[in-house]
Design a protein around this motif. Sequence first.
Motif: not given
Length: 133
Positions: A40, A43, A47, A49-52, A96, A98, A128, A130
């Motif tokens: 990811f 981020f 925010s 929450k990220v999805s792929c 997803t 979170n 990722g 954060m």
Amino acid sequence: MKKILFVAAMLVCCLATAMAQQAGDKKQAEIKFDKTTHNFGKFAASSPKVSCVFTYTNVGNAPLIINQAVASCGCTVPQYTKTPVQPGQKGQVKVTFNGAGFFPGHFKKSITIRTNGKAEMTRLYIEGDMTDE
């Protein structure tokens, strides 16, 4: 001489049986993912929450069914195509993450996919960073 002929006959029978089993292999599904890792990048924690989406193809010769998709952490939720995927067709696994309630920083999570296919288990990975903002 009889022993040699007997051994030779046994070898021929074993080879014939092995070749017949290979020729008569039952139809089997086989999953092939376009990719097995998604990054990811960075981020913001504001925010979290990220999805792929991981896309896969059934490269086997029988319908493919995902029986189970289990994440290594409760912060990661996989959703997948529930209907059988026919040979040559595609399906998806949406993941997803979170990060709410987690400290900022790097993470790496795994998702274990179990199928009725040739390889019964496949692992997908997300990662990722954060950041505070």
